[in-house]
Scaffold this motif. Structure first.
Motif, PDB file in Angstrom:
ATOM      1  N   GLU A 246     -12.122   0.879  34.577  1.00  0.00           N
ATOM      2  CA  GLU A 246     -12.095  -0.580  34.650  1.00  0.00           C
ATOM      3  C   GLU A 246     -11.066  -1.160  33.676  1.00  0.00           C
ATOM      4  O   GLU A 246     -10.358  -2.115  33.990  1.00  0.00           O
ATOM      5  CB  GLU A 246     -13.477  -1.146  34.356  1.00  0.00           C
ATOM      6  CG  GLU A 246     -13.565  -2.639  34.571  1.00  0.00           C
ATOM      7  CD  GLU A 246     -14.986  -3.170  34.529  1.00  0.00           C
ATOM      8  OE1 GLU A 246     -15.143  -4.399  34.640  1.00  0.00           O
ATOM      9  OE2 GLU A 246     -15.932  -2.368  34.382  1.00  0.00           O
ATOM     10  N   ILE A 247     -10.967  -0.562  32.489  1.00  0.00           N
ATOM     11  CA  ILE A 247      -9.974  -1.010  31.511  1.00  0.00           C
ATOM     12  C   ILE A 247      -8.563  -0.777  32.050  1.00  0.00           C
ATOM     13  O   ILE A 247      -7.684  -1.643  31.955  1.00  0.00           O
ATOM     14  CB  ILE A 247     -10.170  -0.285  30.171  1.00  0.00           C
ATOM     15  CG1 ILE A 247     -11.480  -0.749  29.507  1.00  0.00           C
ATOM     16  CG2 ILE A 247      -8.991  -0.519  29.241  1.00  0.00           C
ATOM     17  CD1 ILE A 247     -11.867   0.046  28.275  1.00  0.00           C
ATOM     18  N   ALA A 250      -7.491  -3.313  34.647  1.00  0.00           N
ATOM     19  CA  ALA A 250      -7.221  -4.671  34.177  1.00  0.00           C
ATOM     20  C   ALA A 250      -5.739  -4.922  33.934  1.00  0.00           C
ATOM     21  O   ALA A 250      -5.303  -6.073  33.872  1.00  0.00           O
ATOM     22  CB  ALA A 250      -8.005  -4.946  32.898  1.00  0.00           C
ATOM     23  N   ASP A 251      -4.961  -3.861  33.832  1.00  0.00           N
ATOM     24  CA  ASP A 251      -3.547  -4.009  33.477  1.00  0.00           C
ATOM     25  C   ASP A 251      -2.786  -4.857  34.481  1.00  0.00           C
ATOM     26  O   ASP A 251      -1.892  -5.627  34.111  1.00  0.00           O
ATOM     27  CB  ASP A 251      -2.898  -2.631  33.334  1.00  0.00           C
ATOM     28  CG  ASP A 251      -1.528  -2.706  32.679  1.00  0.00           C
ATOM     29  OD1 ASP A 251      -1.412  -3.394  31.648  1.00  0.00           O
ATOM     30  OD2 ASP A 251      -0.594  -2.075  33.192  1.00  0.00           O
ATOM     31  N   LEU A 253      -4.579  -6.719  36.840  1.00  0.00           N
ATOM     32  CA  LEU A 253      -5.599  -7.637  37.355  1.00  0.00           C
ATOM     33  C   LEU A 253      -6.156  -7.196  38.705  1.00  0.00           C
ATOM     34  O   LEU A 253      -6.329  -8.003  39.632  1.00  0.00           O
ATOM     35  CB  LEU A 253      -5.036  -9.066  37.459  1.00  0.00           C
ATOM     36  CG  LEU A 253      -4.471  -9.670  36.169  1.00  0.00           C
ATOM     37  CD1 LEU A 253      -3.948 -11.065  36.419  1.00  0.00           C
ATOM     38  CD2 LEU A 253      -5.513  -9.670  35.063  1.00  0.00           C
ATOM     39  N   LYS A 254      -6.441  -5.907  38.834  1.00  0.00           N
ATOM     40  CA  LYS A 254      -7.069  -5.421  40.064  1.00  0.00           C
ATOM     41  C   LYS A 254      -8.448  -6.037  40.244  1.00  0.00           C
ATOM     42  O   LYS A 254      -9.156  -6.307  39.259  1.00  0.00           O
ATOM     43  CB  LYS A 254      -7.243  -3.887  40.011  1.00  0.00           C
ATOM     44  CG  LYS A 254      -5.966  -3.087  40.080  1.00  0.00           C
ATOM     45  CD  LYS A 254      -6.284  -1.605  39.987  1.00  0.00           C
ATOM     46  CE  LYS A 254      -5.032  -0.749  40.095  1.00  0.00           C
ATOM     47  NZ  LYS A 254      -4.130  -0.961  38.926  1.00  0.00           N
ATOM     48  N   ARG A 255      -8.832  -6.219  41.471  1.00  0.00           N
ATOM     49  CA  ARG A 255     -10.231  -6.530  41.761  1.00  0.00           C
ATOM     50  C   ARG A 255     -11.040  -5.257  41.545  1.00  0.00           C
ATOM     51  O   ARG A 255     -10.640  -4.193  42.024  1.00  0.00           O
ATOM     52  CB  ARG A 255     -10.397  -7.034  43.189  1.00  0.00           C
ATOM     53  CG  ARG A 255      -9.879  -8.452  43.387  1.00  0.00           C
ATOM     54  CD  ARG A 255     -10.064  -8.922  44.822  1.00  0.00           C
ATOM     55  NE  ARG A 255      -9.778 -10.343  44.921  1.00  0.00           N
ATOM     56  CZ  ARG A 255     -10.684 -11.307  44.802  1.00  0.00           C
ATOM     57  NH1 ARG A 255     -11.956 -10.981  44.602  1.00  0.00           N
ATOM     58  NH2 ARG A 255     -10.350 -12.575  44.900  1.00  0.00           N
ATOM     59  N   VAL A 256     -12.171  -5.347  40.880  1.00  0.00           N
ATOM     60  CA  VAL A 256     -12.984  -4.184  40.547  1.00  0.00           C
ATOM     61  C   VAL A 256     -14.400  -4.377  41.074  1.00  0.00           C
ATOM     62  O   VAL A 256     -15.030  -5.411  40.821  1.00  0.00           O
ATOM     63  CB  VAL A 256     -13.033  -3.941  39.019  1.00  0.00           C
ATOM     64  CG1 VAL A 256     -13.966  -2.773  38.688  1.00  0.00           C
ATOM     65  CG2 VAL A 256     -11.630  -3.681  38.471  1.00  0.00           C
TER      66      VAL A 256
END
Length: 296
Positions: A246-247, A250-251, A253-256
């Protein structure tokens, strides 16, 4: 009695509509619930993951540009082919999950029905995810859902077919393309699904299937700048892995979609259909415009 040895199948990856061997050349033994050797599966590498993303991106324009109704027809054709190979999937699910034949049959039937269910949503999801918004002024304000792009999917570790179908189908039904990491221990139903997709109407690259370690393959997918979303279901109870991915996601801004406890036999709802959609809002004047007096 025969002394003949069975010829064990060595499966291939499914990338861009083709069946390449892993770039690393690695394979691993797949066993059933009693540790009997069933087949060999490829152990995908980081390079394989990057190749799969390239294939998924190449296919995205055509797939997302297809009408929603046509996507539904294409997906329904996959369900027809799954039904035709029902016996094979029953055997694979029974071997993988240690189920009796009746229970495995019920799981396979549920997976086929789930595929049909999502196929039916392709031309309906816009009605619940979009709408006309009230605004103060002489304008139409319309919100419509659009696919995010390339989605990496870590398939469930313990539900080799029903869980797999439940995470793949909503991603592609809404116009995204997918790079799927199979269950490491139970990859055969997923790899067989690749064989079904290859002989269906689904364009090559819409679904790409990699077998191997979720930790090894998931890391480059989570960090990949051309991946727009990631489903972490396959991280399961490994909280450290899920947090790491998840971290990394974030680079850019992916949807998770975070992992959670799932009962794959229950009604799935629509949350997976909307998880990887973006919303486009359009303003348009109302009334007559221009010399021609055209009404909008």
């Amino acid at each position: 009695m025969s002394d003949r040895l069975n010829v064990l199948k060595t499966y291939k990856l499914y990338v861009g509509g083709k069946f390449p061997r892993s770039e690393s050349g690695r394979v691993y033994e797949v066993t059933d619930s009693k540790d009997a050797w069933l087949a060999n599966a490829p152990r995908a590498s980081r390079k394989d993951a990057r190749d799969a993303v390239v294939a998924a991106r190449k296919a995205f324009g055509g797939w997302s540009g297809t009408t929603a109704y046509n996507r539904g027809q294409v997906l329904y054709r996959v369900a027809e082919m799954l039904e035709g190979r029902r016996g094979q999937f029953v055997r694979e699910v029974a071997d993988a999950e240690g189920l009796s034949k009746p229970k495995a049959t019920a799981v396979v039937d549920a997976a086929i029905d789930r595929w049909v269910w999502y196929a039916g949503w392709t031309d309906k999801i816009a009605q619940i995810a979009g709408g006309a918004n009230p605004v103060a002024g002489p304008f139409f304000n319309l919100s419509t859902p659009e696919p995010s792009g390339v989605v990496a999917v870590l398939a469930p570790q313990d539900s080799s077919l029903l869980g797999l179908v439940s995470v793949i189908t909503p991603v592609i039904a809404t116009g995204n393309t997918a790079v799927v990491v199979t269950s490491e221990r139970h990859p055969l139903p997923a790899l067989s699904l690749g064989e079904v997709l290859a002989t269906s109407d689904v364009p090559g690259g819409v679904v790409n299937i990699l077998s191997g370690s979720a930790a090894e393959i998931g890391a480059p997918l989570a960090a990949h700048q051309d991946v727009n979303g990631i489903d972490l279901t396959g991280a399961g109870t490994d909280e450290a892995l899920a947090k790491e991915l998840e971290i990394a996601a974030a680079d850019n801004l992916k949807r998770v979609l975070r992992p959670r406890t799932e009962d794959w036999l229950t009604n799935p709802g629509t949350h997976r259909l909307t998880a990887f959609l973006e919303t486009k809002t359009v303003w348009h004047p109302t009334g007559s415009l221009g010399a021609s007096g055209s009404a909008y």
